[in-house]
Write a protein that holds these residues in place. Structure first.
Motif, PDB file in Angstrom:
ATOM      1  N   SER A 174       0.837  -1.200   0.000  1.00  0.00           N
ATOM      2  CA  SER A 174       0.000   0.000   0.000  1.00  0.00           C
ATOM      3  C   SER A 174       0.871   1.249   0.000  1.00  0.00           C
ATOM      4  N   TRP A 175       0.912   1.941  -1.109  1.00  0.00           N
ATOM      5  CA  TRP A 175       1.790   3.112  -1.280  1.00  0.00           C
ATOM      6  C   TRP A 175       1.551   4.160  -0.208  1.00  0.00           C
ATOM      7  N   TRP A 176       0.302   4.389   0.181  1.00  0.00           N
ATOM      8  CA  TRP A 176      -0.036   5.463   1.105  1.00  0.00           C
ATOM      9  C   TRP A 176       0.410   5.156   2.524  1.00  0.00           C
ATOM     10  N   HIS A 177       0.477   3.878   2.877  1.00  0.00           N
ATOM     11  CA  HIS A 177       0.612   3.501   4.286  1.00  0.00           C
ATOM     12  C   HIS A 177       1.980   2.950   4.632  1.00  0.00           C
ATOM     13  N   ASP A 178       2.889   2.904   3.673  1.00  0.00           N
ATOM     14  CA  ASP A 178       4.220   2.357   3.914  1.00  0.00           C
ATOM     15  C   ASP A 178       5.166   3.002   2.911  1.00  0.00           C
ATOM     16  N   VAL A 179       6.351   3.364   3.352  1.00  0.00           N
ATOM     17  CA  VAL A 179       7.304   4.011   2.443  1.00  0.00           C
ATOM     18  C   VAL A 179       8.179   2.996   1.709  1.00  0.00           C
ATOM     19  N   PHE A 180       7.806   1.721   1.795  1.00  0.00           N
ATOM     20  CA  PHE A 180       8.400   0.655   0.980  1.00  0.00           C
ATOM     21  C   PHE A 180       9.864   0.370   1.318  1.00  0.00           C
ATOM     22  N   ASN A 181      10.198   0.441   2.617  1.00  0.00           N
ATOM     23  CA  ASN A 181      11.551   0.042   3.013  1.00  0.00           C
ATOM     24  C   ASN A 181      11.843  -1.411   2.660  1.00  0.00           C
ATOM     25  N   SER A 182      10.824  -2.278   2.713  1.00  0.00           N
ATOM     26  CA  SER A 182      11.059  -3.680   2.357  1.00  0.00           C
ATOM     27  C   SER A 182      11.498  -3.814   0.905  1.00  0.00           C
ATOM     28  N   TYR A 183      10.917  -3.019   0.022  1.00  0.00           N
ATOM     29  CA  TYR A 183      11.368  -3.051  -1.368  1.00  0.00           C
ATOM     30  C   TYR A 183      12.831  -2.623  -1.477  1.00  0.00           C
ATOM     31  N   ASP A 184      13.238  -1.655  -0.649  1.00  0.00           N
ATOM     32  CA  ASP A 184      14.651  -1.259  -0.646  1.00  0.00           C
ATOM     33  C   ASP A 184      15.541  -2.407  -0.188  1.00  0.00           C
ATOM     34  N   ARG A 185      15.134  -3.107   0.868  1.00  0.00           N
ATOM     35  CA  ARG A 185      15.945  -4.222   1.362  1.00  0.00           C
ATOM     36  C   ARG A 185      16.004  -5.344   0.318  1.00  0.00           C
ATOM     37  N   ILE A 186      14.913  -5.568  -0.373  1.00  0.00           N
ATOM     38  CA  ILE A 186      14.915  -6.562  -1.452  1.00  0.00           C
ATOM     39  C   ILE A 186      15.854  -6.110  -2.559  1.00  0.00           C
TER      40      ILE A 186
ATOM     41  N   PRO B 180      10.903   5.299  -5.500  1.00  0.00           N
ATOM     42  CA  PRO B 180      12.303   4.911  -5.685  1.00  0.00           C
ATOM     43  C   PRO B 180      12.643   3.529  -5.137  1.00  0.00           C
ATOM     44  N   ALA B 181      11.988   3.122  -4.042  1.00  0.00           N
ATOM     45  CA  ALA B 181      12.274   1.802  -3.478  1.00  0.00           C
ATOM     46  C   ALA B 181      11.747   0.695  -4.379  1.00  0.00           C
ATOM     47  N   LEU B 182      10.535   0.888  -4.923  1.00  0.00           N
ATOM     48  CA  LEU B 182       9.994  -0.114  -5.833  1.00  0.00           C
ATOM     49  C   LEU B 182      10.791  -0.156  -7.130  1.00  0.00           C
ATOM     50  N   ILE B 183      11.214   0.997  -7.615  1.00  0.00           N
ATOM     51  CA  ILE B 183      12.100   1.018  -8.788  1.00  0.00           C
ATOM     52  C   ILE B 183      13.356   0.206  -8.502  1.00  0.00           C
ATOM     53  N   ARG B 184      13.921   0.374  -7.325  1.00  0.00           N
ATOM     54  CA  ARG B 184      15.146  -0.351  -6.977  1.00  0.00           C
ATOM     55  C   ARG B 184      14.909  -1.859  -6.953  1.00  0.00           C
ATOM     56  N   ALA B 185      13.786  -2.278  -6.367  1.00  0.00           N
ATOM     57  CA  ALA B 185      13.481  -3.707  -6.325  1.00  0.00           C
ATOM     58  C   ALA B 185      13.276  -4.265  -7.725  1.00  0.00           C
ATOM     59  N   HIS B 186      12.568  -3.525  -8.584  1.00  0.00           N
ATOM     60  CA  HIS B 186      12.364  -3.976  -9.955  1.00  0.00           C
ATOM     61  C   HIS B 186      13.686  -4.077 -10.719  1.00  0.00           C
ATOM     62  N   HIS B 187      14.616  -3.195 -10.412  1.00  0.00           N
ATOM     63  CA  HIS B 187      15.908  -3.228 -11.098  1.00  0.00           C
ATOM     64  C   HIS B 187      16.796  -4.358 -10.596  1.00  0.00           C
ATOM     65  N   ALA B 188      16.417  -4.969  -9.471  1.00  0.00           N
ATOM     66  CA  ALA B 188      17.288  -5.967  -8.844  1.00  0.00           C
ATOM     67  C   ALA B 188      17.007  -7.395  -9.280  1.00  0.00           C
ATOM     68  N   ALA B 189      15.739  -7.717  -9.576  1.00  0.00           N
ATOM     69  CA  ALA B 189      15.379  -9.121  -9.813  1.00  0.00           C
ATOM     70  C   ALA B 189      14.047  -9.182 -10.550  1.00  0.00           C
ATOM     71  N   PRO B 190      13.765 -10.299 -11.216  1.00  0.00           N
ATOM     72  CA  PRO B 190      12.464 -10.452 -11.872  1.00  0.00           C
ATOM     73  C   PRO B 190      11.355 -10.680 -10.851  1.00  0.00           C
ATOM     74  N   PHE B 191      10.142 -10.246 -11.199  1.00  0.00           N
ATOM     75  CA  PHE B 191       8.955 -10.415 -10.372  1.00  0.00           C
ATOM     76  C   PHE B 191       8.037 -11.470 -10.991  1.00  0.00           C
ATOM     77  N   ALA B 192       7.308 -12.180 -10.125  1.00  0.00           N
ATOM     78  CA  ALA B 192       6.210 -13.054 -10.544  1.00  0.00           C
ATOM     79  C   ALA B 192       5.004 -12.656  -9.711  1.00  0.00           C
ATOM     80  N   ILE B 193       4.017 -12.040 -10.333  1.00  0.00           N
ATOM     81  CA  ILE B 193       2.892 -11.411  -9.646  1.00  0.00           C
ATOM     82  C   ILE B 193       1.620 -12.204  -9.907  1.00  0.00           C
ATOM     83  N   MET B 194       0.888 -12.514  -8.836  1.00  0.00           N
ATOM     84  CA  MET B 194      -0.472 -13.028  -8.967  1.00  0.00           C
ATOM     85  C   MET B 194      -1.405 -11.999  -8.354  1.00  0.00           C
TER      86      MET B 194
END
Length: 653
Positions: A197-209, A270-284
């Protein structure tokens, strides 16, 4: 600065997203914006497109979410759904225009009616050792997105890719192909997320990923992009947009254009961009990704149209829409993957084989549930037949594990009596005071006989090394998978018994969408203030300081009661500790880790909440004491820092 433009720098913390952090073009280190003339040699185009100048400068009053410093690739690059010989590559071309951002209303921004985009994929970050290249054309009909199926690639290989258009070269992304059956790869490292949820979290987990070097894949169990903010206390919001129910980037989407814009909001982060640049995603996708929209009684966005936007804006590989789950061949290097339309946009269940280590199985309990006249009210008969065939095929091919991405809890959750039952029932579709039977009525919980049918099938065929990663419940629910959780059928200390477990499940937490503690805290907040979700939306500081602590004790009591009522529930954390899950699959075991990252402030912190081992042939969530974080095999250098450069040295055709 234009007051209508979002900003990302809180006072005293340059360049970071904070509690009141607002986004300025994704918050990435920038390059000076300018104008470049696109010539025929640079773009491979002819006529008007070839000679037309392109400006990266944002017009006054521009509010469309974009990482300004990365223009024209203002939402980065990404990859997804890898196979042994191919992977989907994605980007989007953003062309700012004073007439607006909506491609359905402005089909020719800056006079461009189409843009030719070149791409290449190589074995090195400098993109010198090229293994595949091509060029495609994009336009307003596909919202200027680019989605190619790069084929003829080496298996089990880390690769780097980029795009070029309008005289600029994109950031470089990193991806990795799956191993074939003959590759000597026996380790798979996966990051798992859900309900982001973009509004409720600044996506630190995406940065760690994004900073990991050992990732093979990132899986997402759905609600990848929410159709609305829901009004819960916000960690961030657009400048000038403080209404959760009416502002365009917070409220329910109602049109194709607004759905597309919501992806832009997420993908400029920026965190989600970083995660996308790091590895492939498989989304359901889960239900929010496909939610229709309406204005009054008039449907203005159908479920199928929302699905088409999902396929436009993500690297999901579209299967053949015949229920088989099979993939069509790649259209080649010079054509985009077609965007599914109509009913075809509902099909996304599929399998990604990972050699002898695992098969990644992505299930859909949303789109084909509740079909009249069907025996399966969870998957639908067509998907059920596909699933049984996929599981049998995985076993026959000798895959050690099945990593099943499943939107909603697979494991049973039975009744326990506690306060706040009505509020939790409304939030999660469960009844904590149910007199008997399942309390989760969505998906498998609403049809426990189908879950038992699946478990019997797995036991009969000896397919027991299954790791299910799910979402939707907004907390960590770790379970042994067994149809009867009582003695003598199931023995909770070992996972054995007369029946015994046929796998394990971890329902991953969220990035910010409220779990049990926050549902209770919100009710306390509303009771004390007479407010609404709209009032709480901009008041996270008061909410965190006063009402979250008051909700902690009943949440802990709820967790303990749930574990007593459900012996197979090996780990339950419904506190406001949001984050992601790591899954490490090896030849003899699976290791599952639950990670928490700060929700409100940009931070490099990450806390390992719990770690479990499930051993091959003996599925059981066994807690690890004195846990140490696991690192998988190094998969090569990370992608370079996200930036664009002038394409003075152009990709060859």
């Amino acid at each position: 600065m234009d007051t209508d433009r979002p900003t990302s720098t809180p006072a005293g913390e340059p360049g970071r997203l904070g509690r009141r952090g607002l986004l300025r073009g994704g918050g990435l280190a920038g390059l000076a914006l300018g104008t470049v003339a696109v010539d025929a040699a640079a773009d491979g185009a002819t006529g008007a497109e070839a000679a037309r100048p392109y400006s990266r400068r944002l017009p006054a009053g521009w509010t469309y979410p974009v990482a300004e410093e990365l223009l024209p690739f203002g939402h980065g690059v990404m990859s997804g759904d890898p196979l042994a010989d191919r992977v989907v590559l994605w980007t989007r071309i953003t062309i700012p225009d004073r007439r607006g951002w909506d491609a359905t209303r402005v089909p020719d921004p800056q006079g461009f009616r189409r843009v030719t985009v070149r791409w290449r994929i190589a074995t090195d970050p400098a993109l010198r050792h090229v293994v595949r290249r091509g060029q495609v054309v994009t336009d307003a009909r596909r919202d200027w997105t680019v989605k190619v199926d790069a084929d003829r690639l080496p298996s089990a290989t880390t690769l780097y890719y980029a795009f070029e258009a309008l005289g600029w070269r994109s950031p470089i992304g990193r991806t990795r192909t799956a191993p074939s059956l003959t590759d000597p790869v026996r380790a798979l490292t996966v990051a798992h997320v859900a309900c982001t949820s973009w509004w409720h979290d600044v996506f630190n987990s995406y940065d760690r990923i994004g900073e990991r070097r050992d990732l093979d894949l990132v899986t997402h169990a759905g609600d990848h992009v929410y159709d609305n903010s829901g009004g819960h206390p916000a960690s961030r919001f657009w400048k000038g947009q403080r209404r959760w129910d009416t502002d365009i980037d917070n409220a329910d989407w109602t049109t194709v254009a607004q759905a597309r814009r919501r992806y832009a909001l997420y993908y400029a982060d920026p965190a989600l961009i970083r995660a996308h640049h790091a590895a492939p995603f498989a989304i359901m996708a889960d239900q929010h990704d496909y939610d229709p929209g309406q204005q009054g009684d008039r449907v203005t966005l159908t479920t199928e149209q929302a699905g088409s936007v999902l396929f436009e804006w993500t690297p999901i590989r579209p299967p053949i829409p015949d229920g088989s789950g099979r993939f069509p061949p790649s259209p080649g290097p010079d054509r985009n993957l077609p965007t599914p339309r109509g009913r075809a946009a509902l099909y996304s269940y599929r399998v990604l084989p990972y050699g002898r280590t695992a098969d990644v199985v992505l299930l859909d309990v949303r789109r084909f549930a509740g079909l009249e006249g069907q025996a399966s009210q969870v998957l639908g008969d067509e998907q059920w037949a596909w699933l049984e065939g996929a599981l049998l095929d995985s076993s026959r091919r000798g895959a050690t594990h099945r990593l099943v991405v499943n939107q909603v809890n697979l494991s049973q959750l039975r009744a326990f009596n506690l306060p706040f039952a009505d509020q939790l029932a409304q939030a999660f579709g469960l009844d904590l005071n149910a007199p008997q039977g399942e309390i989760y009525t969505t998906g498998w919980g609403g049809h426990p006989e189908e879950r038992a049918r699946l478990f019997r099938f797995l036991r009969r065929h000896g397919i027991v090394d299954n790791v299910v990663v799910s979402g939707d419940s907004h907390g960590y629910f770790g379970s042994d998978l067994v149809e009867d959780a009582q003695l003598p059928s199931y023995e909770p200390l070992t996972g054995g018994g007369l029946l015994g477990a046929v796998g394990v499940e971890m329902v991953g937490s969220t990035m910010g969408r409220p779990g049990g503690q926050d549902v209770i805290a919100e009710e306390l907040y509303f009771a004390a203030t007479g407010g609404s979700r709209g009032a709480a939306f901009t008041d996270a500081a008061t909410y965190d300081a006063r009402f979250r602590p008051a909700a902690l004790a009943p949440t802990v009591a709820l967790e303990e009661a749930a574990k007593v009522a459900n012996p197979n529930l090996r780990y339950f954390n419904w506190k406001a500790e949001y984050g992601h899950t790591m899954v490490h699959l090896r030849a003899d075991r699976a290791v599952i880790e639950c990670w928490q990252t700060p929700q409100r402030e940009r931070s490099e912190e990450a806390r390992l909440l719990a770690q479990f081992v499930s051993r091959v042939g003996r599925p059981h969530l066994e807690p690890v004491t004195a846990a140490q974080a696991v690192r998988g095999p190094d998969r090569g250098v990370r992608a370079p820092r996200a930036r664009v450069i002038r394409a003075r040295r152009r990709f060859p055709a």
